[in-house]
Scaffold this motif. Structure first.
Motif, PDB file in Angstrom:
ATOM      1  N   ARG A 140      -0.537 -13.389  -2.309  1.00 47.14           N
ATOM      2  CA  ARG A 140      -1.408 -12.515  -1.513  1.00 47.14           C
ATOM      3  C   ARG A 140      -0.713 -11.186  -1.221  1.00 47.14           C
ATOM      4  O   ARG A 140      -1.313 -10.112  -1.291  1.00 47.14           O
ATOM      5  N   LEU A 141       0.578 -11.260  -0.907  1.00 47.65           N
ATOM      6  CA  LEU A 141       1.339 -10.052  -0.599  1.00 47.65           C
ATOM      7  C   LEU A 141       1.421  -9.136  -1.817  1.00 47.65           C
ATOM      8  O   LEU A 141       1.326  -7.913  -1.689  1.00 47.65           O
ATOM      9  N   SER A 142       1.573  -9.707  -2.992  1.00 46.19           N
ATOM     10  CA  SER A 142       1.607  -8.904  -4.214  1.00 46.19           C
ATOM     11  C   SER A 142       0.314  -8.138  -4.394  1.00 46.19           C
ATOM     12  O   SER A 142       0.309  -6.970  -4.801  1.00 46.19           O
ATOM     13  N   GLY A 143      -0.801  -8.782  -4.073  1.00 49.27           N
ATOM     14  CA  GLY A 143      -2.086  -8.107  -4.183  1.00 49.27           C
ATOM     15  C   GLY A 143      -2.242  -6.969  -3.205  1.00 49.27           C
ATOM     16  O   GLY A 143      -2.900  -5.959  -3.503  1.00 49.27           O
ATOM     17  N   ALA A 144      -1.615  -7.093  -2.034  1.00 50.23           N
ATOM     18  CA  ALA A 144      -1.728  -6.045  -1.020  1.00 50.23           C
ATOM     19  C   ALA A 144      -1.036  -4.758  -1.444  1.00 50.23           C
ATOM     20  O   ALA A 144      -1.405  -3.672  -0.985  1.00 50.23           O
TER      21      ALA A 144
ATOM     22  N   VAL B 135      -2.995   0.524   2.063  1.00 51.77           N
ATOM     23  CA  VAL B 135      -1.737  -0.108   2.463  1.00 51.77           C
ATOM     24  C   VAL B 135      -0.562   0.494   1.701  1.00 51.77           C
ATOM     25  O   VAL B 135      -0.588   0.588   0.470  1.00 51.77           O
ATOM     26  N   GLU B 136       0.455   0.890   2.448  1.00 49.56           N
ATOM     27  CA  GLU B 136       1.747   1.260   1.867  1.00 49.56           C
ATOM     28  C   GLU B 136       2.734   0.200   2.317  1.00 49.56           C
ATOM     29  O   GLU B 136       3.127   0.164   3.487  1.00 49.56           O
ATOM     30  N   LEU B 137       3.104  -0.692   1.403  1.00 44.46           N
ATOM     31  CA  LEU B 137       3.990  -1.800   1.748  1.00 44.46           C
ATOM     32  C   LEU B 137       5.373  -1.558   1.172  1.00 44.46           C
ATOM     33  O   LEU B 137       5.555  -1.496  -0.043  1.00 44.46           O
ATOM     34  N   GLY B 138       6.338  -1.425   2.056  1.00 49.32           N
ATOM     35  CA  GLY B 138       7.724  -1.274   1.651  1.00 49.32           C
ATOM     36  C   GLY B 138       8.516  -2.520   1.993  1.00 49.32           C
ATOM     37  O   GLY B 138       8.307  -3.119   3.054  1.00 49.32           O
TER      38      GLY B 138
ATOM     39  N   GLU C  74     -10.268  -7.379   7.961  1.00 45.94           N
ATOM     40  CA  GLU C  74     -11.321  -6.520   7.418  1.00 45.94           C
ATOM     41  C   GLU C  74     -10.918  -5.057   7.488  1.00 45.94           C
ATOM     42  O   GLU C  74     -11.388  -4.231   6.700  1.00 45.94           O
ATOM     43  N   ALA C  75     -10.039  -4.725   8.435  1.00 43.57           N
ATOM     44  CA  ALA C  75      -9.586  -3.337   8.580  1.00 43.57           C
ATOM     45  C   ALA C  75      -8.853  -2.850   7.341  1.00 43.57           C
ATOM     46  O   ALA C  75      -8.800  -1.637   7.089  1.00 43.57           O
ATOM     47  N   LEU C  76      -8.291  -3.762   6.554  1.00 39.91           N
ATOM     48  CA  LEU C  76      -7.581  -3.363   5.335  1.00 39.91           C
ATOM     49  C   LEU C  76      -8.508  -2.674   4.338  1.00 39.91           C
ATOM     50  O   LEU C  76      -8.046  -1.912   3.482  1.00 39.91           O
ATOM     51  N   TYR C  77      -9.792  -2.928   4.445  1.00 33.11           N
ATOM     52  CA  TYR C  77     -10.762  -2.380   3.492  1.00 33.11           C
ATOM     53  C   TYR C  77     -11.580  -1.242   4.089  1.00 33.11           C
ATOM     54  O   TYR C  77     -12.553  -0.801   3.489  1.00 33.11           O
TER      55      TYR C  77
END
Length: 224
Positions: A137-141, A147-150, A103-106
């Motif tokens: 799911r990872l693509s959506g993140a 989120v900064e996903l590298g 939930e912290a992601l939002y």
């Protein structure tokens, strides 16, 4: 440097040098990372740290971050670690706890800066169909504003080896994951070492559409 508040004294982890291992000696064998009993330990000791922090920096080389896992992927991880460590299984409680943490992601007050090695996208620590759903799911993140996903592709040069996973909370506390324990590090010199490590690894990562392409290739190679 401002530190996040430590757990209450009766819950504080056992001190080891400049850091401490989460849990009392009687629990040492049960604090498993990133397996089933690690989430049990989190439910007892770490919830305040996770809730109070606002900036998270994570490095992972072997599996998808817990904060981004699907229930089925998390269930596979927890089951495998419980088998390895011959530990009690409260898998469903652990999965629910992990999903609750997401939930912290939002939460617009939090930011997650995450760096992942490509190997984590391809490790079959679960059935191929589960990994395929996890990669979706990872693509959506990648599109979340918190989120900064590298992702570091296999083809990229690395200045340092892609070693031990860890999290940095508010640039003031580090939690290092090992096979048998979770080490909490708070002294400035050690925290700065992990920040340099994270920044060095980050230099090799790709982001945005380039990260999407790395995920897409891994997803396609599953042939499911």
């Amino acid at each position: 440097m401002t530190r996040a508040p430590a757990p209450p004294r009766e819950q504080q982890p056992t001190t080891v040098g400049q850091g401490y291992v989460l849990g009392l000696p009687a629990l040492a064998v049960q604090i498993l990372v990133p397996g089933l009993l690690c989430d049990r330990a989190f439910r007892r000791h770490g919830r305040g740290v996770h809730t109070d922090a606002s900036v998270f920096r994570g490095w992972e080389s072997s599996m998808v971050f817990g904060i981004l896992q699907t229930p089925d992927y998390a269930r596979s991880i927890f089951t495998r670690y419980a088998e390895l460590q011959q530990s009690p299984r409260d898998t469903e409680d652990a999965v629910r706890s992990r999903m609750k943490r997401q939930e912290a992601l939002y939460d617009p007050t939090k930011r997650f800066h995450l760096t992942l090695w490509e190997a984590a996208l391809r490790a079959l620590v679960c059935p191929p169909s589960v990994l395929a759903a996890q990669l979706d799911r990872l693509s959506g993140a990648v599109g979340l504003d918190t989120v900064e996903l590298g992702i570091i592709p296999f083809s990229c040069s690395l200045k340092i080896p892609p070693a031990t996973a860890f999290w940095v909370y508010d640039d003031s506390r580090v939690i290092v994951e090992t096979w048998h324990s979770e080490l909490w590090v708070e002294d400035d010199a050690s925290v700065n070492t992990y920040l340099r490590t994270w920044n060095t690894l980050r230099e090799s990562a790709v982001y945005g559409s380039d990260a999407h392409r790395v995920i897409a290739v891994a997803r396609r190679d599953l042939n499911v």
